[in-house]
Every structure is written in structure tokens, then in C-alpha cells.
Design an enzyme around this catalytic site. Structure first.
Site, PDB file in Angstrom:
ATOM      1  CG  HIS A  85      27.203  -4.835 -39.895  1.00 17.65           C
ATOM      2  ND1 HIS A  85      26.413  -4.015 -40.659  1.00 17.65           N
ATOM      3  CD2 HIS A  85      27.901  -4.038 -39.051  1.00 17.65           C
ATOM      4  CE1 HIS A  85      26.619  -2.760 -40.308  1.00 17.65           C
ATOM      5  NE2 HIS A  85      27.522  -2.741 -39.331  1.00 17.65           N
ATOM      6  CG  ASP A 141      24.343  -6.619 -41.904  1.00 15.13           C
ATOM      7  OD1 ASP A 141      23.710  -6.357 -40.870  1.00 15.13           O
ATOM      8  OD2 ASP A 141      25.195  -5.861 -42.389  1.00 15.13           O
ATOM      9  CD  GLU A 151      31.712   3.375 -40.213  1.00 12.72           C
ATOM     10  OE1 GLU A 151      30.721   3.941 -40.713  1.00 12.72           O
ATOM     11  OE2 GLU A 151      31.789   2.136 -40.085  1.00 12.72           O
TER      12      GLU A 151
END
Length: 302
Positions: free
Chosen positions: A154, A157, A286
Site C-alpha cells: 500500500h 506502508d 479485490e
């Protein structure tokens, strides 16, 4: 050209349904904004990322066959074995996911505090960019010793999100993805996909792409655009959309049609920007039912 910036500064709280223009007019193009020991012991002798290994007692993990008794070896995964005309590594494109492995909450759960202590992070708590770069150094050593060819992340992240400024957050992403690119060239590890975190910050408690607040919608758009840009820069194969906050618990407080219209508009803008910039990463949706919303809006977008 300053559309998102002006909205963020003005703090307009008008409903998105009242202010949204068509996707053909309001597009991303306008946005700126030999002795194997456990790893817990292997890091004791490390000093800096550039001068020593973080896992000095862990050699590169290799295929040793089904009879191997070495716990740090592959018994069945033989990356170069040819199966139906392709090597196994092309059928099984394993990747290491960044978030909880190298960042995240350090083992924190809803009932307690962090339990994972990373020795390589010592002394870097007051310098978020240096800490993020240290995690990159650790991660790429981990990738290469694990013999995986791909990783995923991400945006926040790998880069620290600013508490006050979207522009600073975007600059941090640029700095860290430039460093990721250096490491990719150095190691040959590739980016399988990247995605934007549109769920952790409280601003997204009522959705990101589906949110009726123009301020929140535009903040999400800026993150999506930036991740599209850095995925292209890093040669990423895919761009993932996970709408963890795009959904509802009950229709009693949800205008389902409006939310789906907002989400569809965002996807259309993303596709338009991808075509205009000639980016090649494949878009992946997703859906994860009931994580965390009872119903998720991707399931209703056609």
C-alpha cells in the site's frame, strides 16, 4: 489544474451528488496534488543498512528436494522446473506483502499493544523517512534470501503519511518509491502490484470512493492517481483496488444508487487517466465480503 487543492483548502462539505461533474470533464488529468539460526537471533550483530546484513546467519533459501530436513529450504517449490512449457516460478508468482511484515502495528491487536520489536528500527522513531528507508533495506534482503521475485505494498506502508498535508504525503511517496526503484535495480525483485490505503484514516470511516463528501472523495482520488504514477515508475504489473470501507451495514442509512454512482465515476476517471498516460498495469478489484463492511459496493458495480 488546482481542482483538488482548492477543494481541500476550502473544506467544502457539499454532497458529492450536487457537485460532481461527468467523468469526461472531471478527470485525474486535472489532479496535482551454512549455520541456520532463527531470524530473531540473526539480527543481533547488525549495525547499518548499507554496511551489514540484517539476517547474517540466514543464507539464501534454495530448493533442496522432498527429502530435505532443513526447515529453511524449499522441498516442493523448484522455481526453474519446467511445467507445461513454463518454469514453476511463472505459474506461482509468489510475493511478499509489505504491510504487516515490515510496518503496520507491530503485532498489535484490538486487545493489546505491540509485541513485535524490530531491532533495526531502534533510534529511528523521530525520523520517519529514515525509518521507512531502513525498512526498505530490510525488506529487500528478506526478499532475496527468501528467493521470491515479487513484492506488493500500500502507499502508506512504504511511505509515512503526513498528519497535516496531502502534498507532504505525496512527496514522501515519491522519495520512498525512488528508493524502492534503486533496490529493484540492485536485486532484480519486481513489483507485482501496488494499491492505495483508503481505509485506515478516520476520514474514510464512511467510505472513500463512495463517500458523499467531496473533500474525502478528492483526497481518495489524489491517492489513486499517485499510486498509478508510482506503479508505472516501478514497472508494476497490476494496480489493486480494495474497497474495505466502500459498503454498508444496512440500507436504512444508505443511498445505494448514489454510492455506486460515485464509485463508478472514480473507476471511470482512473481508466481515463490510465489511457491518457498510456500506463500498462492491469486493474484488479479485490472484493472481500464482510471485511469490514457487511456489504461491499464493488459487488454492485458493472
Amino acid at each position: 489544474g488546482r481542482f483538488v487543492h482548492n477543494l481541500l483548502v476550502s473544506g467544502s462539505r457539499r454532497a458529492l451528488s450536487q457537485t460532481m461533474v461527468s467523468a469526461s470533464r472531471f478527470s485525474f488529468a486535472a489532479l496535482r496534488p551454512a549455520n541456520r539460526r532463527c531470524w530473531s537471533h540473526s539480527v543481533r550483530s547488525m549495525t547499518t543498512a548499507t554496511t551489514t546484513s540484517f539476517f547474517p546467519h540466514v543464507p539464501k533459501i534454495e530448493y533442496e528436494g522432498p527429502e530435505s530436513t532443513d526447515p529453511l529450504s524449499f522441498r516442493y517449490y523448484n522455481a526453474d522446473e519446467i511445467i507445461l512449457g513454463k518454469p514453476m516460478k511463472e505459474w506461482l508468482r509468489f510475493s511478499v506483502c509489505w504491510w504487516h511484515t515490515f510496518g503496520g502495528g507491530g503485532g498489535r491487536d484490538p486487545f493489546g499493544v505491540e509485541t513485535l520489536h524490530r531491532p533495526w528500527e531502534a533510534g529511528l522513531g523521530n525520523d520517519p523517512i529514515a525509518l521507512a528507508k531502513r525498512r526498505v533495506d530490510v525488506a529487500f534482503e528478506f526478499f532475496t534470501k527468501l528467493s521470491v521475485e515479487y513484492y506488493t505494498f500500500h502507499d502508506y506502508d512504504v511511505a509515512p503519511e503526513s498528519a497535516t498535508s496531502l502534498e507532504e504525503s505525496m512527496e514522501n511517496v515519491d522519495i520512498l518509491t525512488d528508493y524502492l526503484l534503486e533496490k529493484q535495480k540492485e536485486t532484480g525483485v519486481k513489483l507485482l502490484w501496488a494499491t492505495q490505503n483508503l481505509f485506515s484514516h478516520p476520514r474514510y470511516m464512511n467510505g472513500a470512493m463512495t463517500n458523499p463528501d467531496m473533500l474525502v472523495f478528492c483526497h481518495a482520488a489524489a491517492q489513486i492517481q499517485k499510486v498509478m504514477d508510482v506503479t508505472h515508475k516501478l514497472g508494476g504489473l497490476n494496480h489493486v483496488f480494495w474497497g474495505g470501507r466502500e459498503g454498508y451495514q444496512t440500507l436504512l442509512n444508505t443511498d445505494m444508487k448514489q454510492e455506486c454512482d460515485h464509485m463508478a465515476a472514480m473507476f471511470k476517471m482512473a481508466l481515463e487517466y490510465k489511457k491518457r498516460k498510456r500506463y500498462s498495469a492491469q486493474f484488479l478489484l479485490e472484493p472481500k465480503p464482510r471485511e469490514p463492511c457487511k456489504h461491499q459496493c464493488e459487488l454492485y458495480i458493472e
